[in-house]
Design a protein around this motif. Sequence first.
Motif, short mmCIF file in Angstrom:
data_model
loop_
_atom_site.label_atom_id
_atom_site.label_comp_id
_atom_site.label_asym_id
_atom_site.label_seq_id
_atom_site.Cartn_x
_atom_site.Cartn_y
_atom_site.Cartn_z
N LEU A 59 38.58 6.99 -31.26
CA LEU A 59 37.26 7.04 -30.64
C LEU A 59 36.38 8.00 -31.41
O LEU A 59 36.81 9.10 -31.77
N ARG A 60 35.16 7.58 -31.64
CA ARG A 60 34.21 8.45 -32.34
C ARG A 60 33.90 9.67 -31.50
O ARG A 60 33.77 9.59 -30.29
N ASP A 61 33.76 10.78 -32.17
CA ASP A 61 33.37 12.04 -31.54
C ASP A 61 34.35 12.52 -30.47
O ASP A 61 33.99 13.31 -29.62
N MET A 62 35.56 12.00 -30.48
CA MET A 62 36.57 12.43 -29.52
C MET A 62 37.91 12.59 -30.24
O MET A 62 38.76 11.70 -30.18
N ARG A 67 41.63 11.06 -29.44
CA ARG A 67 41.52 9.96 -28.48
C ARG A 67 41.42 8.64 -29.23
O ARG A 67 40.75 8.53 -30.24
N TRP A 68 42.09 7.61 -28.70
CA TRP A 68 42.14 6.29 -29.31
C TRP A 68 41.85 5.24 -28.26
O TRP A 68 41.91 5.52 -27.07
N ARG A 69 41.60 4.00 -28.72
CA ARG A 69 41.45 2.88 -27.79
C ARG A 69 42.23 1.69 -28.30
O ARG A 69 42.34 1.45 -29.49
N GLY A 114 42.00 0.02 -23.28
CA GLY A 114 42.80 1.12 -22.76
C GLY A 114 42.53 2.30 -23.66
O GLY A 114 42.65 2.18 -24.88
N THR A 115 42.13 3.42 -23.09
CA THR A 115 41.91 4.61 -23.91
C THR A 115 43.11 5.54 -23.71
O THR A 115 43.62 5.67 -22.60
N TYR A 116 43.53 6.13 -24.80
CA TYR A 116 44.71 6.97 -24.76
C TYR A 116 44.56 8.13 -25.73
O TYR A 116 43.69 8.14 -26.59
#
Length: 106
Positions: free
Chosen positions: A57-60, A63-65, A74-76
């Motif tokens: 995920l950008r700017d996180m 964190r992945w999706r 699903g974000t993890y």
Amino acid sequence: MPSKLLATWKEHFTLLESAEREFDRLPPEAQRAFLDAFPEFSHHPWRKSATLDVAPLRDMPGRWRLKVKGGHRGTYRDLHDRADFERFETRDEIYEKLRRYIASRA
């Protein structure tokens, strides 16, 4: 009641209780799409392939999706080299939350 659909996969990744409840509320076709992706995902949660759509995920940081057909994600996060699901939601839900967040910062 916790999802029996996820029981097999809890050996390969973890889920927040709220993520498990969100998974249980997904439409059956979305649940099936995730269940179809989980065998490959469980072996390669950090690597995109022709059949697995994962991305950071950008700017996180951390964190992945996981995106499946039908617009669900699903974000993890990376929790000690193991995927830990935090949310299951649609693209529209994600962007609506983002719009509210941006509006609150203005």
